[in-house]
Design a protein around this motif. Structure first.
Motif, PDB file in Angstrom:
ATOM      1  N   GLN A 186      10.136   2.681  -4.845  1.00  0.00           N
ATOM      2  CA  GLN A 186       9.539   2.699  -6.180  1.00  0.00           C
ATOM      3  C   GLN A 186      10.611   2.449  -7.246  1.00  0.00           C
ATOM      4  OE1 GLN A 186       6.203   2.807  -6.774  1.00  0.00           O
ATOM      5  NE2 GLN A 186       6.919   2.277  -8.836  1.00  0.00           N
ATOM      6  N   LEU A 187      11.785   3.022  -7.013  1.00  0.00           N
ATOM      7  CA  LEU A 187      12.926   2.829  -7.911  1.00  0.00           C
ATOM      8  C   LEU A 187      13.264   1.343  -8.025  1.00  0.00           C
ATOM      9  CD1 LEU A 187      14.085   5.579  -8.869  1.00  0.00           C
ATOM     10  CD2 LEU A 187      16.168   5.022  -7.597  1.00  0.00           C
ATOM     11  N   LEU A 188      13.287   0.685  -6.876  1.00  0.00           N
ATOM     12  CA  LEU A 188      13.583  -0.753  -6.856  1.00  0.00           C
ATOM     13  C   LEU A 188      12.521  -1.538  -7.617  1.00  0.00           C
ATOM     14  CD1 LEU A 188      14.822  -1.240  -3.180  1.00  0.00           C
ATOM     15  CD2 LEU A 188      16.139  -1.686  -5.242  1.00  0.00           C
ATOM     16  N   ARG A 189      11.255  -1.184  -7.353  1.00  0.00           N
ATOM     17  CA  ARG A 189      10.168  -1.892  -8.034  1.00  0.00           C
ATOM     18  C   ARG A 189      10.288  -1.731  -9.544  1.00  0.00           C
ATOM     19  NH1 ARG A 189       7.060  -0.966  -3.348  1.00  0.00           N
ATOM     20  NH2 ARG A 189       6.849   1.231  -3.859  1.00  0.00           N
ATOM     21  N   GLU A 248      17.158  -3.165   5.511  1.00  0.00           N
ATOM     22  CA  GLU A 248      17.322  -2.582   6.847  1.00  0.00           C
ATOM     23  C   GLU A 248      16.122  -1.694   7.212  1.00  0.00           C
ATOM     24  OE1 GLU A 248      19.534  -3.502   8.981  1.00  0.00           O
ATOM     25  OE2 GLU A 248      20.441  -4.812   7.467  1.00  0.00           O
ATOM     26  N   GLY A 249      15.216  -1.514   6.265  1.00  0.00           N
ATOM     27  CA  GLY A 249      14.050  -0.661   6.518  1.00  0.00           C
ATOM     28  C   GLY A 249      14.408   0.807   6.454  1.00  0.00           C
ATOM     29  N   ASN A 250      15.424   1.150   5.691  1.00  0.00           N
ATOM     30  CA  ASN A 250      15.892   2.533   5.651  1.00  0.00           C
ATOM     31  C   ASN A 250      15.630   3.245   4.325  1.00  0.00           C
ATOM     32  OD1 ASN A 250      16.849   2.510   8.261  1.00  0.00           O
ATOM     33  ND2 ASN A 250      18.838   1.657   7.669  1.00  0.00           N
ATOM     34  N   THR A 251      14.917   2.595   3.432  1.00  0.00           N
ATOM     35  CA  THR A 251      14.640   3.253   2.152  1.00  0.00           C
ATOM     36  C   THR A 251      13.406   4.144   2.256  1.00  0.00           C
ATOM     37  OG1 THR A 251      13.637   1.134   1.598  1.00  0.00           O
ATOM     38  CG2 THR A 251      15.675   1.695   0.464  1.00  0.00           C
ATOM     39  N   THR A 252      13.366   5.160   1.430  1.00  0.00           N
ATOM     40  CA  THR A 252      12.165   5.999   1.357  1.00  0.00           C
ATOM     41  C   THR A 252      11.214   5.373   0.341  1.00  0.00           C
ATOM     42  OG1 THR A 252      13.028   7.334  -0.440  1.00  0.00           O
ATOM     43  CG2 THR A 252      13.535   8.069   1.787  1.00  0.00           C
ATOM     44  N   GLU A 285       0.810  -1.218   0.000  1.00  0.00           N
ATOM     45  CA  GLU A 285       0.000   0.000   0.000  1.00  0.00           C
ATOM     46  C   GLU A 285       0.847   1.274   0.000  1.00  0.00           C
ATOM     47  OE1 GLU A 285      -2.843  -0.721  -0.670  1.00  0.00           O
ATOM     48  OE2 GLU A 285      -3.090  -2.757   0.081  1.00  0.00           O
ATOM     49  N   GLN A 286       2.106   1.137   0.261  1.00  0.00           N
ATOM     50  CA  GLN A 286       3.052   2.252   0.187  1.00  0.00           C
ATOM     51  C   GLN A 286       2.687   3.461   1.046  1.00  0.00           C
ATOM     52  OE1 GLN A 286       3.845   2.998  -4.003  1.00  0.00           O
ATOM     53  NE2 GLN A 286       3.756   0.791  -4.373  1.00  0.00           N
ATOM     54  N   PHE A 287       2.552   3.199   2.343  1.00  0.00           N
ATOM     55  CA  PHE A 287       2.333   4.284   3.289  1.00  0.00           C
ATOM     56  C   PHE A 287       3.653   4.710   3.916  1.00  0.00           C
ATOM     57  CE2 PHE A 287      -2.063   2.609   3.457  1.00  0.00           C
ATOM     58  CZ  PHE A 287      -2.724   3.795   3.238  1.00  0.00           C
ATOM     59  N   GLU A 288       3.685   5.962   4.381  1.00  0.00           N
ATOM     60  CA  GLU A 288       4.849   6.451   5.117  1.00  0.00           C
ATOM     61  C   GLU A 288       4.894   5.784   6.491  1.00  0.00           C
ATOM     62  OE1 GLU A 288       7.221   8.274   4.160  1.00  0.00           O
ATOM     63  OE2 GLU A 288       6.515   9.260   2.339  1.00  0.00           O
ATOM     64  N   PHE A 289       6.088   5.759   7.064  1.00  0.00           N
ATOM     65  CA  PHE A 289       6.237   5.118   8.380  1.00  0.00           C
ATOM     66  C   PHE A 289       5.333   5.765   9.425  1.00  0.00           C
ATOM     67  CE2 PHE A 289      10.452   3.885   6.566  1.00  0.00           C
ATOM     68  CZ  PHE A 289      10.221   2.518   6.610  1.00  0.00           C
ATOM     69  N   ALA A 290       5.262   7.095   9.365  1.00  0.00           N
ATOM     70  CA  ALA A 290       4.450   7.812  10.356  1.00  0.00           C
ATOM     71  C   ALA A 290       2.985   7.384  10.261  1.00  0.00           C
ATOM     72  CB  ALA A 290       4.575   9.314  10.137  1.00  0.00           C
ATOM     73  N   GLU A 291       2.506   7.217   9.025  1.00  0.00           N
ATOM     74  CA  GLU A 291       1.105   6.815   8.825  1.00  0.00           C
ATOM     75  C   GLU A 291       0.869   5.402   9.361  1.00  0.00           C
ATOM     76  OE1 GLU A 291      -0.471   8.739   4.764  1.00  0.00           O
ATOM     77  OE2 GLU A 291       1.433   7.686   4.546  1.00  0.00           O
TER      78      GLU A 291
END
Lengths: 168, 143
Positions: free
Chosen positions: B24-27, B15-19, A126-132
């Motif tokens: 999206q770039l990876l996908r 590591e859970g550090n990507t934005t 779903e591509q939500f931000e961590f904060a959400e």
């Protein structure tokens, strides 16, 4: 809030709620039922809906809680959660799972703990931000990040294991 | 896209550090046909996630029919009726001395009747006071 207005606010994320419900409940029918239930509840609580900054986040939290309740009551009544919809899956799903690798990803995802499963779903699907996400599951960003990293690594390790096994 | 960049993104992804943008770039990279062979094993992970996002619900949402506007009307109407009823009752109580007047009139009547009765009674006692005249004259005569 009129019914039309309500539908306009809620309907855009119907599919999203469905996907989340399905991640938990596996069966298509049950996921549809869950979405219907959540919509009914939202409709009954439409006054309080305005108090929440994001109706979507609220709806997702509700869906999550509803599904966990369903799973709990199933466990209590000793019913096993089975892939009851394997025979009559819709085309899209069949297409997805035709790809063995992709099917494996979902299988691994199913085996994750509930919290990691929902975080992975909310972030990578779903591509939500961590904060959400943190708000939706009543947690904090750091915890979400850690759980997500664990979930992704678990999926990776399982996949690599399977991949190497397949090659041999 | 350069292998090194993707490799680095992959590492921070796990590591859970990507934005979200990096993810999206990876996908996009894994969707493309020129995935590096050493990374091809990760393709199902990203393709699976993007495919899962396209799944849609087939169920219909049924909401109970709303009768809110009607009920709202009825509520106001009922309130008005009750308010008018209560107000009417209160006002008529102040203005309507019909019963009170009747009561007052009957009170006056009964007072008059009582007065007449007591006057007559007094007349009776006055005349009765003459009775002792008999006694004195009788005493005079008999003595």
């Amino acid at each position: 809030m009129k019914q039309a207005e309500f539908v306009n606010t809620i309907l855009p994320f119907k599919d999203r709620l469905y996907r989340i419900a399905k991640r938990y409940l596996v069966s298509t029918d049950e996921a549809n039922d869950a979405v219907q239930e959540v919509f009914l509840k939202l409709w009954k609580n439409k006054k309080s809906l305005k108090k929440y900054r994001s109706a979507e986040a609220f709806a997702i939290t509700m869906t999550k809680n509803y599904c966990l309740d369903r799973l709990k009551s199933k466990q209590a009544s000793n019913l096993k959660i089975v892939h009851s919809n394997y025979q009559n899956r819709d085309n899209l799903e069949a297409k997805i799972e035709a790809d063995d690798g992709v099917a494996l990803v979902f299988k691994i995802m199913d085996s994750l703990p509930e919290q990691q499963k929902i975080i992975l779903q909310l972030r990578d699907v779903e591509q939500f931000e961590f904060a959400e996400i943190a708000k939706m599951i009543d947690s904090n960003e750091t915890a979400v990040r850690v759980a997500l990293s664990r979930a992704r690594k678990k999926v990776r390790d399982q996949m690599v294991k399977q991949y190497n096994y397949g090659i041999q | 896209m350069e292998y090194n960049k993707i490799k680095g993104l992959l590492d921070s992804y796990f590591e859970g550090n990507t934005t979200l943008a990096e993810e999206q770039l990876l996908r996009d990279y894994f969707k493309s046909s020129n995935v590096d062979l050493s990374l091809v094993q990760f393709a199902p992970l990203f393709n699976g996630m993007s495919q899962a996002a396209q799944e849609v619900s087939s169920g219909m949402i049924v909401l109970p029919n709303e009768q809110k506007p009607n009920r709202w009307w009825i509520g106001i109407a009922a309130m008005l009726t009750i308010a008018v009823g209560v107000a009417g009752f209160m006002f008529s109580n102040i203005g309507l001395s019909q019963e009170e007047e009747q009561a007052l009139a009957s009170l006056k009547e009964s007072k008059k009747a009582m007065m007449m009765l007591s006057q007559n009674l007094n007349k009776g006692t006055q005349t009765l006071s003459l009775a002792h005249q008999f006694e004195t004259t009788k005493n005079k005569v008999i003595k």
